[in-house]
Design an enzyme around this catalytic site. Structure first.
Site, PDB file in Angstrom:
ATOM      1  N   ASP A  95       0.915  -1.139   0.000  1.00  0.00           N
ATOM      2  CA  ASP A  95       0.000   0.000   0.000  1.00  0.00           C
ATOM      3  C   ASP A  95       0.950   1.183   0.000  1.00  0.00           C
ATOM      4  OD1 ASP A  95      -1.450   2.295   0.836  1.00  0.00           O
ATOM      5  OD2 ASP A  95      -3.058   0.958   1.457  1.00  0.00           O
ATOM      6  N   HIS A  96       1.116   1.826  -1.141  1.00  0.00           N
ATOM      7  CA  HIS A  96       2.232   2.784  -1.239  1.00  0.00           C
ATOM      8  C   HIS A  96       2.060   3.972  -0.305  1.00  0.00           C
ATOM      9  CE1 HIS A  96      -0.422   4.917  -4.036  1.00  0.00           C
ATOM     10  NE2 HIS A  96       0.369   5.957  -3.945  1.00  0.00           N
TER      11      HIS A  96
ATOM     12  N   HIS B 214      -5.855   2.734   1.051  1.00  0.00           N
ATOM     13  CA  HIS B 214      -5.112   3.876   1.595  1.00  0.00           C
ATOM     14  C   HIS B 214      -5.829   4.537   2.783  1.00  0.00           C
ATOM     15  CE1 HIS B 214      -3.011   3.079  -2.012  1.00  0.00           C
ATOM     16  NE2 HIS B 214      -3.736   3.823  -2.822  1.00  0.00           N
TER      17      HIS B 214
HETATM   18  C1  BG6 Z   1      -3.542   4.504  -6.417  1.00  0.00           C
HETATM   19  C2  BG6 Z   1      -4.857   4.585  -7.111  1.00  0.00           C
HETATM   20  O1  BG6 Z   1      -3.536   3.459  -5.486  1.00  0.00           O
HETATM   21  O2  BG6 Z   1      -3.282   5.725  -5.751  1.00  0.00           O
HETATM   22  C3  BG6 Z   1      -4.916   5.754  -8.076  1.00  0.00           C
HETATM   23  O3  BG6 Z   1      -5.111   3.377  -7.823  1.00  0.00           O
HETATM   24  C4  BG6 Z   1      -4.520   7.024  -7.375  1.00  0.00           C
HETATM   25  O4  BG6 Z   1      -6.203   5.884  -8.662  1.00  0.00           O
HETATM   26  C5  BG6 Z   1      -3.220   6.855  -6.606  1.00  0.00           C
HETATM   27  O5  BG6 Z   1      -4.382   8.041  -8.347  1.00  0.00           O
HETATM   28  C6  BG6 Z   1      -2.916   8.061  -5.753  1.00  0.00           C
HETATM   29  O6  BG6 Z   1      -1.602   7.965  -5.279  1.00  0.00           O
HETATM   30  P1  BG6 Z   1      -0.782   9.257  -4.884  1.00  0.00           P
HETATM   31  O7  BG6 Z   1       0.507   8.729  -4.338  1.00  0.00           O
HETATM   32  O8  BG6 Z   1      -0.610  10.078  -6.116  1.00  0.00           O
HETATM   33  O9  BG6 Z   1      -1.611   9.969  -3.865  1.00  0.00           O
END
Ligand code: BG6
Length: 505
Positions: free
Chosen positions: A177-178, A240
């Site tokens: 989960d980045h 997230h």
């Molecule tokens: C991803 C989603 O997990 O997270 C995307 O699939 C989204 O739809 C993205 O744009 C958002 O990541 P960040 O790091 O740009 O907030």
């Protein structure tokens, strides 16, 4: 020396994620000396690329990091391409042969990290083949990193988990989960557990409500095909948002270790109320963006985006209220809000503290005698800026006793931010170090799906018209009503700011 010996095998090597995130992150690890000589990367995908084509692409993806030509050459020489059909058993034999050769050539001690960055439909097939074709029969560690989405509901996630768990132990499964790799998400624990000031007030006696916002200004871009089936709830809330909520709500761990943090996060998620359909209707709002105009620019509606059904009912916005049924949080709503094509990009958390029991300044502020004080708010800025702020009330300079909100702010400087490791870089390093703290355990994934499944099911049964919001605004009226009926308001209100400047209708 912290050099890691490892063979990465990336499934989905030609894809967007690999090119935008993985190769640059690996390069940063190379530059920092985590990867030196004893590493190799096998990229696999269906396209028939050669090693040369692959290496050229890798070089392109790291160009923004300004490597010297020698550096780019040396780094990319560790990349090997293997055209691969994940359903064809024979291909795994070729992959095994190449893996064994590279193991020998670079002295990798059999350490293997498999990165699944492709359609989740194939995750089960891939891991089954890794085992059946003997790719895990070498000494060394064998870990698998899995990209989201992990299933499309509890049942599919459970099946997928079962398939993976027959091959890999839970401690060798790294579910990405980045958001957990983001600097300021990691900072939530620091703010809470390193400051007695906050932790002693982190409960329902002092906190009125908590607001978690993940706003994106971009639309669905080229991902209409995926997004149509996912929608904002599964794309952002199941993972997230619930992860951030767990970090905010969990009890202090007895030690800051993977095991202890996990235990507390799981307990927090298990205390999130699983709603009935009636509660979903009351507490959750969904909507879709229609055309909009912002700063003079026109934006198209979701239904007109690429690969999107002209009658699509997919939500691009969710706002909702979670409640947590435990001693610490009983009575404190956790409001969440996320969506595409919102006013601006921003991930921020607002911790809204309760008012003082009696406002003794009331009589002192003349005509504004009925006005309440502004609440104290701790804001954690996750992106695009990083930092936190605290809003307090102070006396307006001059005669009388008018109260004015005062902001104490800390923002990371652009220099600090440019040196902040990217989320993927941190997470890959964690996986190399065997540290699963910032990955999601199966029990967390399972509980998040249970919470989200009932919302999705209730919406599937509800055939009323999906609310729309103009592109580049913070969502529909219903999202504001959600808080107003509880006597609260969204602390972050960028629309007001833009309207005051005539940049938004
Ligand atoms: C991803 C989603 O997990 O997270 C995307 O699939 C989204 O739809 C993205 O744009 C958002 O990541 P960040 O790091 O740009 O907030």
């Amino acid at each position: 020396m912290n050099e890691k010996k490892v063979l990465f095998t990336i499934f989905g090597a030609t894809g967007d994620l690999a090119q935008r995130k993985l190769y640059p992150s690996l390069f940063r690890l190379y530059r920092k000396g985590d990867l030196v000589e004893s590493f190799a990367i096998i990229g696999t995908a269906r396209r028939p690329w050669s090693n040369e084509v692959y290496r050229d692409i890798v070089k392109e993806t790291i160009a923004g990091l300004e490597p010297t030509p020698e550096e780019a050459e040396a780094f990319s020489s560790h990349f090997y391409y293997q055209s691969h059909d994940v359903q064809d058993t024979e291909h795994y034999n070729t992959l095994k042969k190449l893996s064994d050769e590279l193991d020998e050539k670079y002295q990798l001690d059999g350490n293997r990290l498999f990165y699944l960055a492709m359609s989740p439909n194939f995750f089960g097939t891939i891991v089954a083949h890794l085992q059946s074709q003997g790719m895990l029969e070498v000494d060394g560690y064998h870990r698998v990193i899995i990209e989201k989405p992990f299933g499309t509901d509890y049942e599919t996630a459970r099946q997928l988990n079962e398939e993976i768990a027959t091959v890999f132990n839970e401690e060798d499964i790294y579910r990405i989960d980045h958001y957990l790799g983001k600097e300021m998400v990691q900072n939530i624990s620091a703010i809470r557990f390193a400051n007695n000031f906050f932790e002693s007030m982190w409960n329902n006696r002092f906190i009125d409500n908590i607001q978690i916002n993940i706003a994106e200004d971009l639309g669905v871009e080229e991902r209409g095909g995926y997004y149509e089936k996912s929608g904002a709830l599964k794309d952002m809330v199941q993972n997230h948002i619930l992860q951030v909520l767990a970090l905010l709500a969990m009890e202090p761990p007895v030690a800051f270790s993977e095991k202890e943090i996990r235990v507390e996060k799981i307990k927090a998620l298990e205390a999130v109320r699983v709603y009935t359909p009636e509660e979903v209707a009351k507490n959750f709002v969904r909507a879709q963006y229609s055309t909009g105009k912002f700063k003079g620019e026109d934006f198209t509606g979701y239904k007109n985006e690429l690969n999107v059904d002209a009658n699509s009912e997919t939500e691009t916005f969710v706002a909702g209220k979670f409640v947590i049924d435990n001693f610490r949080w009983s009575g404190v709503p956790f409001y969440v809000r996320t969506g595409k094509r919102l006013t601006e990009k921003g991930t921020r958390i607002n911790i809204v503290f309760k008012q003082v029991p009696v406002n003794v300044f009331k009589s002192a502020i003349g005509t504004k005698s009925n006005q309440q004080l502004e609440p104290n708010v701790l804001t954690i800025y996750i992106q695009p800026t990083e930092g936190f702020s605290l809003s307090l009330n102070g006396k307006e300079v001059g005669p009388g006793f008018n109260m004015l909100p005062i902001h104490l702010e800390h923002r990371n400087s652009s220099e600090v931010m440019s040196n902040t490791p990217e989320a993927y870089e941190k997470l890959m390093l964690d996986a190399l170090n065997g540290d699963g703290t910032n990955f999601t355990h199966w029990d967390e994934v399972a509980q998040s799906w249970r919470v989200v499944d009932v919302i999705r099911q209730a919406w599937d049964q509800d055939h009323s018209v999906l609310p729309q919001y103009p592109a580049r605004t913070m969502g529909p009226k219903e999202a504001y009503d959600l808080l107003e009926k509880d006597g609260f308001k969204w602390i972050w209100a960028p629309d007001e700011w833009y309207r005051e400047r005539n940049l938004l209708d």
